[in-house]
Motif scaffolding. Structure first.
Motif, PDB file in Angstrom:
ATOM      1  N   LEU A  23      18.755  98.744  66.713  1.00  0.00           N
ATOM      2  CA  LEU A  23      18.375 100.098  66.287  1.00  0.00           C
ATOM      3  C   LEU A  23      19.562 101.054  66.341  1.00  0.00           C
ATOM      4  O   LEU A  23      19.782 101.847  65.418  1.00  0.00           O
ATOM      5  N   ILE A  24      20.332 100.988  67.397  1.00  0.00           N
ATOM      6  CA  ILE A  24      21.471 101.893  67.551  1.00  0.00           C
ATOM      7  C   ILE A  24      22.518 101.640  66.472  1.00  0.00           C
ATOM      8  O   ILE A  24      22.947 102.556  65.770  1.00  0.00           O
ATOM      9  N   GLY A  26      22.250  99.848  63.633  1.00  0.00           N
ATOM     10  CA  GLY A  26      21.697 100.013  62.291  1.00  0.00           C
ATOM     11  C   GLY A  26      21.587 101.466  61.887  1.00  0.00           C
ATOM     12  O   GLY A  26      21.932 101.845  60.759  1.00  0.00           O
ATOM     13  N   THR A  27      21.128 102.315  62.798  1.00  0.00           N
ATOM     14  CA  THR A  27      21.013 103.740  62.504  1.00  0.00           C
ATOM     15  C   THR A  27      22.385 104.364  62.301  1.00  0.00           C
ATOM     16  O   THR A  27      22.568 105.209  61.425  1.00  0.00           O
ATOM     17  N   LEU A  28      23.351 103.926  63.082  1.00  0.00           N
ATOM     18  CA  LEU A  28      24.713 104.436  62.924  1.00  0.00           C
ATOM     19  C   LEU A  28      25.236 104.146  61.520  1.00  0.00           C
ATOM     20  O   LEU A  28      25.773 105.029  60.851  1.00  0.00           O
ATOM     21  N   ILE A  30      23.437 103.357  58.751  1.00  0.00           N
ATOM     22  CA  ILE A  30      22.607 103.944  57.706  1.00  0.00           C
ATOM     23  C   ILE A  30      22.826 105.456  57.593  1.00  0.00           C
ATOM     24  O   ILE A  30      22.946 105.993  56.496  1.00  0.00           O
ATOM     25  N   GLN A  31      22.895 106.157  58.718  1.00  0.00           N
ATOM     26  CA  GLN A  31      22.965 107.612  58.670  1.00  0.00           C
ATOM     27  C   GLN A  31      24.381 108.166  58.598  1.00  0.00           C
ATOM     28  O   GLN A  31      24.612 109.182  57.955  1.00  0.00           O
ATOM     29  N   GLU A  32      25.309 107.543  59.256  1.00  0.00           N
ATOM     30  CA  GLU A  32      26.617 108.162  59.401  1.00  0.00           C
ATOM     31  C   GLU A  32      27.681 107.616  58.457  1.00  0.00           C
ATOM     32  O   GLU A  32      28.680 108.281  58.220  1.00  0.00           O
ATOM     33  N   ASN A 130      16.532 112.799  62.748  1.00  0.00           N
ATOM     34  CA  ASN A 130      17.437 111.695  62.465  1.00  0.00           C
ATOM     35  C   ASN A 130      17.994 111.083  63.752  1.00  0.00           C
ATOM     36  O   ASN A 130      18.599 110.015  63.706  1.00  0.00           O
ATOM     37  N   PRO A 133      15.697 107.428  66.000  1.00  0.00           N
ATOM     38  CA  PRO A 133      16.004 106.001  66.151  1.00  0.00           C
ATOM     39  C   PRO A 133      17.045 105.720  67.237  1.00  0.00           C
ATOM     40  O   PRO A 133      16.977 104.692  67.914  1.00  0.00           O
ATOM     41  N   TYR A 134      17.994 106.649  67.438  1.00  0.00           N
ATOM     42  CA  TYR A 134      18.965 106.475  68.524  1.00  0.00           C
ATOM     43  C   TYR A 134      18.262 106.509  69.884  1.00  0.00           C
ATOM     44  O   TYR A 134      18.530 105.687  70.758  1.00  0.00           O
ATOM     45  N   GLY A 137      16.347 103.364  70.360  1.00  0.00           N
ATOM     46  CA  GLY A 137      17.279 102.258  70.607  1.00  0.00           C
ATOM     47  C   GLY A 137      17.797 102.266  72.033  1.00  0.00           C
ATOM     48  O   GLY A 137      17.845 101.227  72.700  1.00  0.00           O
TER      49      GLY A 137
END
Length: 172
Positions: A23-24, A26-28, A30-32, A130, A133-134, A137
Motif C-alpha cells: 500500500l505504501i 503503490g500509493t507513492l 500512483i500519486q506522486e 489522498n 492509503p499511506y 499502509g
C-alpha cells in the motif's frame, strides 16, 4: 507443497507486513510519480476531468518551446469558471489555479498550431484523502511488525498429526 517438500505455514504477521508495504509503495508511485504530458499544437486540445470536493484546488502549468498563445479553460459541472489566455515567449510558461466548490472539473489546454509544449496538472485535496492509503499502509505494516516482534518471543510449536482410521474388523 506441490513438489512434495515441507514448508512452514505463512504467518499472519508476514501477510500484514506485505499488505502494508505494498500500500505504501503503490500509493507513492500512483500519486506522486507525475510526469508532464507532451502536447502538440497541431493535434486537438488536451483535455481531462477530475472529481473534486469543496476546497480542492487544481493547478495547471503549461510550458511551451516556441512563442505562442496559450489558453487554459476550466469548467466546473459544465460551467466555465476560468479562461486564461496568455502570450508567452520561447520556453515560457503559463500557470492556472482554481479552487473547486466540489463537483466535476474539466480542463482544456490549447496551443497554437505548430507549437510543442508540456502540461503538468496537479490536484491538491483539501481533506487529505489522498493520504488515507499511506495511513492504512503504515497501520498494516506496524501491526504486522508488532506481531512479528511479539511472536518471536513466544515459540510457536508446529504440531503435525497423523490420523489413522481404525478398522473395526481387525479388533474382532
Amino acid at each position: 507443497m506441490a513438489g512434495g517438500g515441507n514448508a512452514p505455514p505463512l504467518k499472519i504477521s508476514d501477510v500484514f507486513l506485505l499488505i502494508g508495504v505494498t500500500l505504501i509503495i503503490g500509493t507513492l508511485f500512483i500519486q506522486e510519480w507525475d510526469q508532464p504530458t507532451k502536447i502538440n499544437g497541431t493535434e486537438d486540445s488536451l483535455q481531462g476531468t477530475s472529481q473534486t470536493f469543496d476546497g480542492d484546488s487544481i493547478t495547471i502549468k503549461v510550458v511551451v518551446e516556441n512563442a505562442s498563445d496559450v489558453r487554459i479553460q476550466i469548467f466546473e459541472d459544465g460551467e466555465e469558471v476560468e479562461d486564461i489566455r496568455e502570450s508567452v515567449g520561447v520556453n515560457g510558461d503559463v500557470e492556472g489555479n482554481y479552487e473547486s466548490n466540489g463537483g466535476e472539473l474539466e480542463w482544456i489546454v490549447t496551443l497554437e498550431e505548430g507549437v510543442n509544449g508540456e502540461v503538468d496538472v496537479d490536484l491538491s485535496r483539501a481533506y487529505g484523502l489522498n493520504f488515507l492509503p499511506y495511513v492504512l499502509g503504515f497501520a498494516f505494516a506496524g501491526y504486522g511488525f508488532s506481531r512479528r516482534v511479539n511472536g518471536s518471543v513466544e515459540t510457536e510449536e508446529i504440531l503435525d498429526a497423523i490420523i489413522e482410521v481404525e478398522d473395526e474388523a481387525k479388533e474382532d
